[in-house]
Design a protein around this motif. Structure first.
Motif, PDB file in Angstrom:
ATOM      1  N   LEU A   1     -21.758 -16.155  43.751  1.00 44.00           N
ATOM      2  CA  LEU A   1     -22.398 -15.338  44.655  1.00 44.00           C
ATOM      3  C   LEU A   1     -22.141 -13.601  44.001  1.00 44.00           C
ATOM      4  O   LEU A   1     -23.508 -13.421  44.773  1.00 44.00           O
ATOM      5  N   ILE A   2     -21.928 -13.459  43.503  1.00 43.83           N
ATOM      6  CA  ILE A   2     -21.269 -12.238  42.893  1.00 43.83           C
ATOM      7  C   ILE A   2     -22.695 -11.822  41.824  1.00 43.83           C
ATOM      8  O   ILE A   2     -23.925 -11.085  42.601  1.00 43.83           O
ATOM      9  N   GLY A   3     -23.751 -13.323  41.407  1.00 49.38           N
ATOM     10  CA  GLY A   3     -24.989 -12.800  40.749  1.00 49.38           C
ATOM     11  C   GLY A   3     -26.290 -12.843  41.671  1.00 49.38           C
ATOM     12  O   GLY A   3     -26.746 -11.815  41.525  1.00 49.38           O
ATOM     13  N   PHE A   4     -25.701 -13.184  42.968  1.00 53.55           N
ATOM     14  CA  PHE A   4     -26.770 -13.067  44.253  1.00 53.55           C
ATOM     15  C   PHE A   4     -26.972 -12.013  44.959  1.00 53.55           C
ATOM     16  O   PHE A   4     -27.939 -11.210  45.049  1.00 53.55           O
ATOM     17  N   LEU A   5     -25.603 -11.528  45.358  1.00 50.26           N
ATOM     18  CA  LEU A   5     -25.263 -10.125  45.663  1.00 50.26           C
ATOM     19  C   LEU A   5     -25.858  -9.592  45.131  1.00 50.26           C
ATOM     20  O   LEU A   5     -25.934  -7.661  45.329  1.00 50.26           O
ATOM     21  N   GLY A   6     -25.924  -9.355  44.105  1.00 52.34           N
ATOM     22  CA  GLY A   6     -26.513  -8.173  43.129  1.00 52.34           C
ATOM     23  C   GLY A   6     -27.519  -7.470  43.049  1.00 52.34           C
ATOM     24  O   GLY A   6     -28.446  -6.865  42.623  1.00 52.34           O
ATOM     25  N   PHE A   7     -28.438  -8.538  43.436  1.00 50.73           N
ATOM     26  CA  PHE A   7     -29.849  -7.926  43.978  1.00 50.73           C
ATOM     27  C   PHE A   7     -30.254  -7.365  44.872  1.00 50.73           C
ATOM     28  O   PHE A   7     -31.100  -6.844  45.327  1.00 50.73           O
ATOM     29  N   MET A   8     -29.061  -7.506  45.904  1.00 46.38           N
ATOM     30  CA  MET A   8     -29.613  -7.318  46.748  1.00 46.38           C
ATOM     31  C   MET A   8     -28.631  -6.024  47.706  1.00 46.38           C
ATOM     32  O   MET A   8     -28.709  -5.060  48.226  1.00 46.38           O
TER      33      MET A   8
END
Lengths: 358, 617
Positions: free
Chosen positions: B286-293
């Motif tokens: 989740l951190i990895g995913f949100l890191g892009f947003m």
């Protein structure tokens, strides 16, 4: 009763925080000592976020300290094998849901404040004052829209009303920041005009600075916002509108200086309501708080600045050795008598560089 | 098809060995040595910055040189110190943790390293010819109009080393997907491997954005295009977007492997399995995913408007949730455990409050309106040092003390380690805690000097004093490394009573890692076997011949070619004669690629009989 107690406790925490943090810094540059609407709004938001964060921190540290003291391996227990717990659904849900709630509590005022500070509705008002701000390496130009007033470095605004800024840059990206009365906003090159507003509560001289790396003299790109009462501001406006760039100075030296200035400096600089050139508009120079934003306004400093600009502000555009030291002295005499208005930084409570330290 | 290469000794042979190696464990040494070297250079730059800011109106260095210092400090620390040390750990540990004999593409692994190193050298050559001075973020038009060749060095250096990083990331992605030992399902992977997996995914998506940005910048500066030139219809803000679309995930690329290392260390030194393993995996992804947003939270003051600012503000705050889950799970891993305070545990334990402070100021920064005050001030400087030093550098120190015996066969001195820790830890907080207040009191970042009478003197002095303590701590670490290399004793295969596969083989491991691929029967596989009273892993296959790749000089040559061409690209602006270097350099690179394509190289085998005799160990 208990709910009331809890509210009271957070009020105490909030008050204590405010007290501690507002002890920081110099009155006219610290973001912790708000003197205007924008900085005030932001200060409240800061306090809410700090209170929430401290609450979380205290909980984390409590568990942390307990764990580290209680579960250190003790002598003679080297062979002890703890229970291999997999996890705990209930606990994990708790530390997922509580942070979400805390963040929502912070998100709502954040969004409110963000929209409030972007509010431009007052700008359409006829009486609203709009100032076009242009960032340059390494000075600020201010053009009072529709008022035929053009000045640099010192920005005069009336207290108690919103002054709208239309901001852009003539070269690289800069950022306009007056911590004690508002937040900051970048000035971009091109057609990218940004807007923000300033509203100062009290008279005073507030320090502003460039916050976006813009070259060697980035840290020397200072300016001042001088808030004066609306009456004084009207007076200043009138004085500035009636500048006669050709007016003869009184002393002989200054008269020679005027001629030298017109021959050597006018291709970049201007006096009066002319728009920004390559260099700052020098109307009202004799009233400036500082020379080049950073030097005390003495004649000696001014001569130094004219003859050796690159030593004082590395990388700036003003050519060195354009005039001799003697000529510079005469130009300085001329410039320092350009005090077109009775309304000066002193009348706004002085150059509050002095006396306010910590 | 030869049998195991005979071991030659001698300095020349050892250097040749490292130049041609495709062994992930030796590549780890190379990454660590070069990353460590750049870390020292970056540290030296930091010290010069702090000395300059020791007192108001200081003129220890000039304004121009100061801007070069801050640019190179940031660029060096992120790209040339943090990234390679992370890659050192990935190379040293991941194949061992998943029970593999190698990475998926050993040749590419070596190529990735040499590209990184030559890119880093290009960047630092600029110290002799005029370094980049537009900040590590290199915003246009300051960068496009920066005189001299400093920014060109930045563009070429990062482009080349970025390609290396991208190659490395892809390699680890494939390795982790394809090469896990039998029985190691995704949900049995050690958390360090998990974080490396997510990090590699982030590299795969983030670095192309940087590559594109750098290409546009390169064409603007070297070939007369005008992507960022307003006068010719370009747009300067586009660089900011491209940079941060890469730059924000980059933060997570760096921090996630540190999270992984902490997870291993907390678990090992508490003698407990990781609390909430599946939640930890979920939080990592989740951190990895949100890191892009959330890249635009670096741009709240650019003038994107209140709607964009609000969206990015709330999205940024959301990252605090999975990060919070991690913090609590780490503490509950220790809860009920039996905690041993080794040096690496000390670093990990110190990480929790430090990173919590960094995370909290992160949430404060996420409040868009409030960021109008924080942005580009020392508050931000304090925040990201709390995150990057308090998270990543603490993580690197923890991980190095933890895996040093596995990497080099020697255990680092605990006594010197603790000295390093306390000096660095105290120095760190002295340096950076006060900077939160300096920022709020009106000190913008990247200021060459500050003026007297603004209430900033004491804070800056304290900050500089702290930096000296950190420097002393780092020097003691170096002494520790040298001392142990000379005097240290051979470490056992499992010095910490470890739980994962890397501890089931000797220290340092033989170059084929596992004589027989292990059979994984649960999370923390070695612990599973140990708790059943067994000494080592149950093998998943009978003893047989092992296939290994041959060493090759080609990765070095390909990178050397790009290195030479890089100078050609930079200087052809002044004189077209320099184009010769472009042709020579690209010739070497393409020639090496051709050689690689045409020459059959199917590696070699280590025969069963030699394995039984213990050859190659």
């Amino acid at each position: 009763m208990r709910g009331w107690m809890r509210k009271f406790r957070s009020l105490i925490l909030f008050g204590a925080l405010t007290l501690i943090l507002s002890g920081c810094g110099v009155d006219n540059i610290s973001a912790l000592k708000p003197e205007g609407y924008g900085s005030d709004l932001i200060f409240d938001l800061m306090m809410i976020s700090i209170a929430i964060m401290l609450f979380v921190f205290v909980i984390v540290m409590a568990i942390y300290t307990f764990v580290l003291i209680r579960y250190r391996q003790k002598k003679g227990q080297e062979d002890f094998i703890p229970k291999q717990t997999e996890g705990n659904k209930a606990l994990e849900i708790i530390w997922t849901v509580i942070p979400i709630i805390l963040l929502l509590v912070l998100a709502v005022p954040t969004v409110q404040a963000t929209f409030d500070l972007a509010d431009k509705s007052g700008q359409t008002d006829e009486d609203a004052l709009t100032i076009e701000v242009t960032g340059n390496q390494y000075w600020w130009h201010f053009n009072y829209a529709g008022q035929e007033i053009s000045t640099s470095q010192d920005l005069y605004i009336p207290t108690g009303e919103r002054v709208y800024l239309d901001m852009k840059s003539s070269d690289v990206i800069h950022s306009f920041w007056v911590p004690s009365i508002a937040g900051k906003m970048d000035t971009n090159p091109g057609e990218n005009v940004n807007t923000m507003y300033l509203e100062a509560y009290e008279e005073g001289v507030y320090w502003g600075q460039c916050a976006e790396l813009c070259g060697p003299s980035h840290s020397l790109m200072d300016f001042k916002v001088i808030a004066v009462s609306p009456e004084k501001f009207d007076q200043w406006k009138e004085d500035m509108q009636n500048i006669d760039p050709e007016a003869q100075p009184e002393t002989a030296s200054a008269q020679e200086g005027q001629e030298l200035f017109q021959n050597n400096c006018m291709s970049c600089h201007a006096i009066g309501s002319a728009a920004a050139g390559v260099g700052p508009n020098l109307s009202n120079f004799g009233n400036r708080t500082m020379i080049a934003g950073i030097l005390d306004p003495t004649k000696e400093n001014l001569v130094d600045w004219i003859t050796n600009p690159d030593e004082i502000k590395p990388g700036n555009q003003m050519p060195a050795d354009l005039v001799s030291e003697e000529e510079a002295s005469k130009i300085a005499d001329y410039l320092l008598q350009l005090d077109h208005s009775e309304v000066t930084p002193e009348s706004a409570g002085g150059n509050s560089n002095e006396g306010n330290n910590e | 098809m030869s049998t195991a290469v005979a071991q030659n000794r001698g300095l020349g042979a050892a250097i040749w060995d490292y130049l041609t190696t495709v062994d992930h464990k030796k590549i780890a040494h190379l990454y660590l040595a070069s990353g460590g070297f750049f870390f020292l250079i970056g540290g030296l730059e930091a010290m010069i910055i702090r000395i300059q800011l020791m007192k108001p109106g200081n003129d220890f260095i000039s304004a121009g040189l100061y801007n070069e210092m801050i640019t190179m400090h940031g660029t060096t620390m992120i790209f040339l110190a943090a990234m390679p040390i992370i890659f050192a750990l990935m190379n040293a540990v991941v194949p061992l943790q998943i029970g593999a004999r190698d990475v998926a593409f050993p040749f590419l692994n070596s190529l990735g390293f040499w590209l990184f190193l030559f890119g880093g050298i290009i960047l630092n050559v600029s110290w002799f010819t005029g370094a980049p001075d537009a900040g590590w973020t290199n915003y246009a038009p300051l960068s496009t109009t920066s005189p001299g060749h400093g920014v060109d060095y930045y563009v070429m250096g990062l482009q080349i080393s970025g390609a290396g990083t991208l190659i490395g990331g892809i390699n680890f992605l494939v390795t982790i997907v394809n090469m896990r030992a039998p029985g190691m399902t995704f949900m049995r992977m050690p958390l360090f491997t998990w974080t490396v997996f997510v990090t590699s995914t982030l590299i795969l998506f983030a670095f192309p954005a940087l590559t594109v940005g750098l290409f546009l910048m390169m064409f603007d500066r070297m070939f007369g295009s005008a992507f960022f030139d307003i006068a010719l219809g370009g747009n300067a803000v586009i660089w900011e977007h491209l940079f941060w679309i890469f730059g924000h995930p980059e933060v997570y690329i760096l921090i996630l492997p540190a999270f992984g290392a902490f997870s291993e260390i907390f678990s090992t030194f508490s003698k407990k399995r990781l609390f909430g393993y599946s939640a930890m995996v979920f939080a990592t992804v989740l951190i990895g995913f949100l890191g892009f947003m959330v890249w635009a939270h670096h741009m709240f003051t650019v003038g994107l408007g209140p709607i964009a600012n609000s969206i990015f503000a709330v999205a940024t705050m959301a990252i605090a949730v999975p990060t919070g889950i991690k913090i609590f799970n780490w503490m509950f891993t220790m809860w009920g455990g039996s905690i041993r305070m080794t040096t690496s545990m000390l670093w990990s334990v110190a990480f929790i409050p430090t990173f919590t402070i960094g995370g909290m100021t992160g949430v404060m920064l996420a409040a868009a309106a409030a960021d109008y005050q924080y942005h580009d001030t020392y508050f931000v400087v304090a925040h990201f040092h709390y995150v990057i030093v308090g998270g990543l550098v603490f993580g690197i120190f923890a991980a190095l003390h933890y895996w040093w015996p596995k990497m080099f066969g020697r255990v680092l001195s605990e006594k010197l380690g603790k000295w390093t820790f306390w000096l660095f830890f105290i120095g760190f907080h002295l340096t950076f805690f006060i900077q939160h207040f300096l920022g709020l009191m009106g000190m913008p970042r990247r200021y060459w000097t500050f003026q007297d009478g603004q209430g900033l003197n004491t804070g800056n002095l304290i900050s500089t004093a702290g930096a000296f303590l950190m420097a002393i701590g780092t020097i003691i670490f170096l002494i520790n490394v040298i001392y142990v290399a000379v005097k240290g004793k051979q470490a056992s295969g499992d010095p910490w009573d470890g739980r994962t596969l890397e501890w089931s083989i000797p220290s340092p491991p033989p170059h084929y890692n596992f004589k027989q691929t292990p059979l994984v029967r649960g999370l923390d596989p070695l612990w599973v076997e140990k708790s059943e009273g067994k000494k080592g892993m149950t093998p998943a296959e009978p003893l047989g011949d092992i296939h290994m790749p041959n060493p090759s000089i080609l990765p070095f040559m390909m990178s050397l070619g790009l290195f030479i061409a890089g100078f050609g690209f930079i200087y052809q602006v002044d004189n077209k004669v320099w184009l010769a270097l472009v042709f020579i350099g690209m010739g070497i690179t393409f020639g090496s690629m051709l050689t690689r394509s045409l020459k059959d190289d199917i590696g070699h085998h280590i025969h069963k009989e030699d394995l039984e005799k213990g050859a190659g160990e």
